[in-house]
Every structure is written in C-alpha cells, then in structure tokens.
Design a protein around this motif. Structure first.
Motif, PDB file in Angstrom:
ATOM      1  N   ARG A  16      27.356  51.077   1.662  1.00  0.00           N
ATOM      2  CA  ARG A  16      28.125  50.017   1.907  1.00  0.00           C
ATOM      3  C   ARG A  16      29.206  50.280   2.773  1.00  0.00           C
ATOM      4  NH1 ARG A  16      25.726  48.685  -3.478  1.00  0.00           N
ATOM      5  NH2 ARG A  16      24.338  46.905  -3.570  1.00  0.00           N
ATOM      6  N   ARG A  34      23.726  39.406  14.151  1.00  0.00           N
ATOM      7  CA  ARG A  34      23.145  39.934  12.424  1.00  0.00           C
ATOM      8  C   ARG A  34      23.135  40.865  11.958  1.00  0.00           C
ATOM      9  NH1 ARG A  34      19.063  36.430  10.075  1.00  0.00           N
ATOM     10  NH2 ARG A  34      19.187  37.273   7.984  1.00  0.00           N
ATOM     11  N   HIS A  35      23.369  41.804  12.948  1.00  0.00           N
ATOM     12  CA  HIS A  35      23.984  43.057  11.821  1.00  0.00           C
ATOM     13  C   HIS A  35      25.123  44.086  12.862  1.00  0.00           C
ATOM     14  CE1 HIS A  35      20.574  41.865   9.123  1.00  0.00           C
ATOM     15  NE2 HIS A  35      20.271  42.357  10.659  1.00  0.00           N
ATOM     16  N   GLU A  44      20.701  44.029   4.125  1.00  0.00           N
ATOM     17  CA  GLU A  44      20.395  42.682   3.879  1.00  0.00           C
ATOM     18  C   GLU A  44      18.465  43.265   3.946  1.00  0.00           C
ATOM     19  OE1 GLU A  44      19.150  39.142   6.724  1.00  0.00           O
ATOM     20  OE2 GLU A  44      20.928  39.783   6.541  1.00  0.00           O
ATOM     21  N   HIS A  45      17.676  44.056   4.417  1.00  0.00           N
ATOM     22  CA  HIS A  45      15.937  43.751   4.734  1.00  0.00           C
ATOM     23  C   HIS A  45      16.006  45.214   3.477  1.00  0.00           C
ATOM     24  CE1 HIS A  45      15.936  40.401   7.044  1.00  0.00           C
ATOM     25  NE2 HIS A  45      16.863  41.264   7.774  1.00  0.00           N
ATOM     26  N   GLY A 161      18.429  39.858  14.589  1.00  0.00           N
ATOM     27  CA  GLY A 161      17.710  40.048  13.164  1.00  0.00           C
ATOM     28  C   GLY A 161      16.125  41.223  12.787  1.00  0.00           C
ATOM     29  N   ARG A 173      13.701  45.182  -4.767  1.00  0.00           N
ATOM     30  CA  ARG A 173      14.876  44.599  -3.774  1.00  0.00           C
ATOM     31  C   ARG A 173      15.926  45.399  -4.219  1.00  0.00           C
ATOM     32  NH1 ARG A 173      13.949  40.368  -1.169  1.00  0.00           N
ATOM     33  NH2 ARG A 173      12.633  39.174  -1.674  1.00  0.00           N
ATOM     34  N   ARG A 176      22.106  43.875  -5.987  1.00  0.00           N
ATOM     35  CA  ARG A 176      23.554  43.432  -5.377  1.00  0.00           C
ATOM     36  C   ARG A 176      24.775  43.421  -6.239  1.00  0.00           C
ATOM     37  NH1 ARG A 176      21.434  41.994  -1.224  1.00  0.00           N
ATOM     38  NH2 ARG A 176      20.108  40.990  -0.676  1.00  0.00           N
ATOM     39  N   GLU A 180      28.423  38.834  -5.927  1.00  0.00           N
ATOM     40  CA  GLU A 180      27.544  38.683  -4.451  1.00  0.00           C
ATOM     41  C   GLU A 180      26.258  37.825  -5.118  1.00  0.00           C
ATOM     42  OE1 GLU A 180      25.941  41.145  -1.339  1.00  0.00           O
ATOM     43  OE2 GLU A 180      27.312  42.230  -1.466  1.00  0.00           O
ATOM     44  N   ASP A 182      22.443  36.627  -3.853  1.00  0.00           N
ATOM     45  CA  ASP A 182      21.070  36.089  -2.887  1.00  0.00           C
ATOM     46  C   ASP A 182      21.331  36.018  -1.742  1.00  0.00           C
ATOM     47  OD1 ASP A 182      19.171  38.085  -0.905  1.00  0.00           O
ATOM     48  OD2 ASP A 182      17.838  37.845  -2.896  1.00  0.00           O
ATOM     49  N   CYS A 184      19.631  33.516   1.107  1.00  0.00           N
ATOM     50  CA  CYS A 184      18.993  33.570   2.736  1.00  0.00           C
ATOM     51  C   CYS A 184      19.580  32.934   3.275  1.00  0.00           C
ATOM     52  CB  CYS A 184      17.492  32.868   1.972  1.00  0.00           C
ATOM     53  SG  CYS A 184      16.711  33.868   0.288  1.00  0.00           S
ATOM     54  N   ARG A 185      19.421  33.036   4.661  1.00  0.00           N
ATOM     55  CA  ARG A 185      19.888  32.547   6.055  1.00  0.00           C
ATOM     56  C   ARG A 185      18.756  31.993   6.274  1.00  0.00           C
ATOM     57  NH1 ARG A 185      23.541  36.648   8.664  1.00  0.00           N
ATOM     58  NH2 ARG A 185      24.751  37.445   6.724  1.00  0.00           N
TER      59      ARG A 185
END
Length: 185
Positions: A16, A34-35, A44-45, A161, A173, A176, A180, A182, A184-185
């Motif tokens: 982080r 995206r990143h 994210e992944h 991405g 996973r 978080r 925060e 989670d 999804c985009r």
C-alpha cells in the motif's frame, strides 16, 4: 512507525505504501491509467497465498532467477500455476517483486527462495496462455513487473488493466483496510 508482527499485514502495508508513493510521484504521467504501478495492480488483483515447504523432488533454481524458474515449473508440472507478485522474507522489512508457483490449494511452491524463507506472498495467478503470450511479447520471463532482462513494468497492463481471462481463480482475496469497500469496476 512500528512494523506489524503479522507477515501478511507487514507485506500488505508495504504494498500500500509503495502504491501511494507511485501514485503521487507519477500522477501527471500516469493520469488515466488503470494502475499507476505494479503495487497498485496487486492491490486490485492480488491474492494471498500460503507458504509451504518445497516438495523434495523439485530442484531449486538459482537466486535471482525467480521468473525463469517459476516459468520452468509451470511448464513442466501441469498442476502448478505461475504467480507474479511480491514476497516477504524474514530478513527484509518490505516485500520485493517475485515469481513462484502455486498448487490447486493455493500453497506456494517457491523454486528460488530457500525452503521456509518466504513468510508472506501476494500475487496474481496467471493462466498459462496469458503468461506465454506476455512473455513472448515482452521478450522476458517477467509478465507484469521487472526482471533482469526487461527493465520496466508491463506498461500496457498498467494502462489498460488485466483481462479477466488472464487470471486464475486461486488464493485468498486480500483483506481491505477498515473503511475501504471492495468496489468492482
């Protein structure tokens, strides 16, 4: 700042912090990406993987050859999946870019770190087809990040991405931080 006793918390805190540093240092140059960085992609992944003893029949790769060694394992053992991410050892305060394999249960098969040396692993498990295509396109063993041959992160992946078909559904996973969500985009 004190260091968390939990290796997973320590690794995630470092990821982080690196993601925030990259985001502020490259805000203008990477606006719209995206990143902003490999650590941001991991947040994210990335998935958590369980350290495990290396199977006795596997011959360790040379230190510094993790991307090539993990590729070799994935190519020669059809039950192993290539993962690229960051690992934390007992001797380092921060995680470092690394590659390893995992079995179907998400247990790490690390072919370059000394057995038992890796304390925490966060990475992206990649399909064989995606790994092979990216390694060929980049002419390097690393898929997402830097290795000795390709001295830059995969800018196309950072900009646009990862395609959903690139990721294997393995590992846990990431937790978080408090507050925060989670999304999804």
């Amino acid at each position: 700042m004190s260091t968390p006793a939990d290796p997973v918390a320590q690794l995630l805190a470092g990821i982080r912090a690196q993601a925030q540093m990259w985001a502020s240092a490259h805000a203008a140059a990477r606006a719209g990406w995206r990143h902003a960085s490999f650590p941001a992609l991991l947040l994210e992944h990335g998935r958590l993987f369980t350290p495990a003893p290396r199977p006795a029949h596997l011959i360790p790769g040379a230190p510094g050859s993790c991307f090539a060694s993990a590729t070799r394992l994935a190519e020669t053992h059809e039950t192993l999946i290539y993962v690229e991410g960051m690992a934390l050892t007992g001797s380092e305060p921060l995680g470092f870019d690394h590659a390893w394999c995992v079995d179907a249960d998400g247990r790490v098969v690390d072919s370059t770190l000394p057995d038992g040396y890796g304390r925490a692993y966060v990475g992206v498990p990649l399909t064989d087809a995606y790994r092979r295509s990216q390694q060929a396109a980049r002419a390097t063993d690393a898929v997402l990040t830097v290795d000795r041959v390709g001295w830059s992160d995969n800018a196309a992946v950072l900009q646009h991405g990862l395609p959903a078909a690139a990721i294997c559904d393995l590992g846990q996973r990431l937790p978080r931080p408090a507050g925060e969500t989670d999304v999804c985009r």
